[in-house]
Write a protein that holds these residues in place. Structure first.
Motif, short mmCIF file in Angstrom:
data_model
loop_
_atom_site.label_atom_id
_atom_site.label_comp_id
_atom_site.label_asym_id
_atom_site.label_seq_id
_atom_site.Cartn_x
_atom_site.Cartn_y
_atom_site.Cartn_z
N VAL A 645 0.87 -1.18 0.00
CA VAL A 645 0.00 0.00 0.00
C VAL A 645 0.90 1.23 0.00
O VAL A 645 1.84 1.32 0.80
N TYR A 646 0.63 2.17 -0.90
CA TYR A 646 1.40 3.40 -1.01
C TYR A 646 0.54 4.56 -0.48
O TYR A 646 -0.57 4.80 -0.97
N LEU A 647 1.07 5.26 0.50
CA LEU A 647 0.40 6.44 1.06
C LEU A 647 1.21 7.67 0.66
O LEU A 647 2.34 7.86 1.12
N THR A 648 0.63 8.49 -0.19
CA THR A 648 1.34 9.66 -0.72
C THR A 648 0.71 10.94 -0.20
O THR A 648 -0.52 11.08 -0.20
N GLN A 649 1.57 11.84 0.26
CA GLN A 649 1.16 13.22 0.58
C GLN A 649 1.90 14.11 -0.42
O GLN A 649 3.08 14.40 -0.24
N PRO A 650 1.24 14.54 -1.52
CA PRO A 650 1.96 15.19 -2.62
C PRO A 650 2.13 16.70 -2.48
O PRO A 650 2.94 17.28 -3.21
N ARG A 651 1.39 17.34 -1.59
CA ARG A 651 1.44 18.81 -1.51
C ARG A 651 2.79 19.25 -0.93
O ARG A 651 3.22 18.74 0.11
N ASN A 652 3.44 20.22 -1.56
CA ASN A 652 4.84 20.47 -1.22
C ASN A 652 5.27 21.92 -1.35
O ASN A 652 6.41 22.22 -1.71
N GLN A 653 4.38 22.84 -1.00
CA GLN A 653 4.77 24.25 -1.10
C GLN A 653 5.51 24.75 0.14
O GLN A 653 6.11 25.83 0.10
N SER A 654 5.47 24.01 1.24
CA SER A 654 6.12 24.47 2.47
C SER A 654 6.44 23.28 3.36
O SER A 654 5.96 22.17 3.12
N PRO A 655 7.23 23.52 4.42
CA PRO A 655 7.51 22.42 5.36
C PRO A 655 6.33 22.11 6.26
O PRO A 655 6.38 21.13 7.01
N TRP A 656 5.25 22.91 6.19
CA TRP A 656 4.14 22.75 7.14
C TRP A 656 2.97 21.96 6.55
O TRP A 656 1.90 21.91 7.15
N GLN A 657 3.16 21.36 5.39
CA GLN A 657 2.09 20.54 4.80
C GLN A 657 2.35 19.09 5.19
O GLN A 657 3.35 18.50 4.77
N ASN A 658 1.44 18.53 5.96
CA ASN A 658 1.73 17.21 6.53
C ASN A 658 0.47 16.52 6.99
O ASN A 658 -0.60 17.14 7.12
#
Length: 675
Positions: A645-658
């Protein structure tokens, strides 16, 4: 307790004799011989003074700003270097929604009318009100506000509460209320030791330690590195007010200790009924200043979901408080930390006295005007037990009618919460009259419970709801699970901080997640490849990072991350889909994408879309708002043997996206009758 041992040495150097002058009784009355002086009220041209012989409180007139607190031989506990308007005050942060563009307006609530409500030897209650009318549109928050202050005979402190009202007339504009609180600014030369909990108290930096030359700014304004503090022992530490946040359920008392003479200043909140977001909502407490806060409403650790929005002409009224400002003292020679223990006892006495009988406003209902309900909550999950299970330790509450789980985003009205006992029995008492739903969640189980039957509380009612049954979300038998379903990421791996950015209080501390900069540690631990978790081999306590954060690249840009969960199936059941449950403890401008066995598919099997504004990682929390997703996995996507299972968090404009995970579970197809 970082700084405590140093503080003990200082205190022992100055304390040489005497006995503790504390103790608790109902309504904060001082122990020992009762003072003969009744409560006195002095009204001057520009000030009002309340004095009961123990404490003397001075307020500006008609503004209602606390300008002075005299106690234990100290002329003023509040910061005398500040202007009178910046010592003790109610404030709001509000936004206009009527098109005028007013955003994030900070406003100290200043009364325009002064009135004596009660004046006897036993009690004085005074009012500082500020009505609103359309001529003030865009200038002041569109609320009628009535601030009250109460002093009782023999009480070692004073009380404050306020009534906020948005009138249901067309000329009352739309707005949102981002925050409201009481703030006290104490004397920095007196109050230098802060206590928020038994294991969160320490000698604190001075406010000038945060200024340029003595500190180095970090990633956001609240956090600084102390490079040249007045007290050399603090050099190299990080200071950030969010490191001292607390959940509502644990924020009953906090405050400061003065060393000479040993004096305590404590803010006690005896009930959470007027706080928004339920028992797990997190709020600020005390921090460098020295500042002591009574938080009533905020979007911290939740974002805009916990900011109430009022439409044009929407009628609304709410009472915030009363809260108690408790003062205590010890004679020289006594351990000043007894002041904290005494403050905790006083907090319990205030809780036992709730609802108070003495507030004069008809908007604050007495005990006789309130009702209660009780019952037992049971759990039914046939995949765990053939019998009903008691909902031991369940959080059970009454909140305004809404959807399942709506209580955690409810922020306009009142909520009443309790914990079930080991057998699932519960009792919710001293509830304001009105219509409610009963809500619950149970540690150890995913999801939320809501009773199908609405509850109407009437004065003196006692409603027995009998046995209630919660069926947690379930599709089929558990094949594997990661974490503990408790709405927190605390059980996962939390790294040590970078040695350059340490708060020594949180070294080897149960709340080690409060250290600064932990998000940067992910790329250090996983420099080239993202996290891989192998079911049956990995241990979530050491192999599952507490937050799925972005990865900072060499050019100081950020990239999303993909975590892998590897597992084996001895065979694939094609009788129906498999089910993946993903419970999130927090989300900040993030997205959860799920893929199975093929990470290159352009379209994920599931996407949450952009969710969350909790900002939990940056604010040193371990949870924000709770999210629960279920993903159907067609059996054709799975194979006998190895699967991923792949869990992706793709948003990447800042270090605070999590994302923060609470719990993940894979279930097989449901049993049929033959099974």
């Amino acid at each position: 307790m970082g700084g405590q041992h140093w503080f003990r040495r200082v205190i022992k150097g100055i304390c040489t004799c005497g006995e503790f002058q504390g103790g608790t009784t109902q309504h904060g009355r001082a122990s020992g011989s009762m003072p003969t002086q009744g409560v006195q009220l002095q009204i001057q041209d520009h000030h009002v003074m309340l004095d009961n012989g123990i404490v003397q409180v001075t307020l500006s007139k008609p503004e209602g700003i606390v300008t002075g607190i005299r106690y234990n031989g100290i002329d003023n506990l509040l910061e005398i270097l500040n202007s009178e308007s910046n010592r003790g005050y109610w404030d709001v942060v509000w936004n206009s929604l009527d098109g005028t563009g007013k955003k994030g307006v900070f406003e100290v609530i200043k009364g325009t009318n002064f009135k004596v409500i009660v004046k006897t030897e036993e009690q004085v209650e005074v009012s500082f009100s500020r009505p609103w009318d359309p001529s003030l549109q865009g200038k002041l928050v569109p609320l009628n506000i009535d601030k009250r202050f109460i002093m009782l005979h023999g009480s070692s402190g004073f009380y404050s509460y306020a009534i906020y009202e948005h009138v249901g007339l067309p000329e009352w504009p739309a707005f949102s209320l981002g925050e409201t609180r009481i703030a006290f600014k104490l004397r920095k030369d007196k109050f230098q030791y802060m206590a928020v909990a038994d294991n969160r108290q320490r000698f604190m930096p001075l406010p000038e330690d945060r200024l340029p030359g003595r500190s180095q700014p970090l990633a956001y304004p609240e956090a600084v590195l102390l490079v040249n503090p007045v007290a050399p022992m603090l050099q190299g530490e990080v200071d950030d007010k969010y490191q001292y946040s607390c959940e509502n359920k644990d924020l009953g008392v906090h405050g400061w200790i003065c060393m000479d003479p040993p004096t305590g200043f404590w803010q006690i909140t005896p009930s959470n009924e007027f706080r928004s977001g339920g028992p797990l909502k997190q709020n600020l407490s005390s921090h460098v200043g020295p500042t002591c806060l009574a938080m009533f409403l905020s979007g911290h650790y939740a974002g805009d979901d916990l900011v109430p929005k009022f439409g044009q002409g929407e009628a609304w009224k709410k009472v915030f408080g009363p809260v108690f400002i408790y003062l205590n003292s010890a004679m020289r020679g006594n351990d000043p930390f007894t002041l904290w223990e005494d403050a905790k006892m006083q907090m319990m006495a205030e809780v036992e006295s709730w609802p108070y009988s003495f507030p004069a406003s008809e908007e604050f209902p007495t005990l006789e005007q309130r009702g209660s309900c009780c019952g037992r909550l049971l759990i039914w999950d046939k995949y765990i037990s053939n019998d009903y299970m008691p909902a031991s330790g369940a959080f059970i509450g009454l909140a305004p009618p809404g959807g399942v789980g709506s209580w955690q985003r409810e922020c306009k009205d009142y909520q009443f919460w309790t914990r079930a006992d080991e057998h699932g029995y519960f009792s919710i008492t001293i509830v304001r009259t009105g219509d409610y739903n009963l809500y619950a969640w149970v540690p150890g189980f995913v999801g939320d419970y809501r009773s199908d039957v609405s509850i109407t509380i009437t004065p003196a009612c006692s409603i027995d709801m009998g046995d209630l049954v919660y069926e947690p979300p379930r599709h089929g038998p558990t094949l594997w699970e990661i974490g503990i379903p408790d709405r927190s990421a605390a059980e996962f791996y939390i790294p040590d901080p970078d040695p350059k950015y340490v708060n020594r209080l949180f070294v080897n501390h149960p709340e080690r997640f409060r250290q600064y900069g932990l998000w940067e540690r992910y790329a250090e631990i996983y420099p080239t490849e993202d996290l891989v978790y192998t079911v049956g081999t990995s241990d979530y306590r050491r192999d599952w990072f507490f937050a799925q954060v972005t990865r900072r690249k060499d050019d100081n840009t950020y990239q999303g991350t993909t975590w892998k969960i590897k597992f084996q199936l001895d065979n694939v059941n094609h009788c129906g889909p498999y089910k993946l449950w993903v419970a999130l403890a927090s989300a900040t401008l993030a997205e959860l994408q799920v893929r199975v066995n093929d990470p290159s598919t352009k379209r994920p099997l599931f996407s949450s879309g952009l969710i969350g504004r909790d900002n939990t990682v940056a604010r040193h929390g371990i949870h924000g708002l709770y999210w629960l997703y279920n993903v159907d996995i067609p059996s054709c996507l799975l194979v006998q043997g190895d699967n991923t299972v792949y869990l992706t968090q793709p948003r990447n404009q800042s270090p605070w996206q999590n994302l923060m995970y609470d719990y993940i579970r894979l279930e097989g197809p449901p049993f049929n009758s033959q099974d």
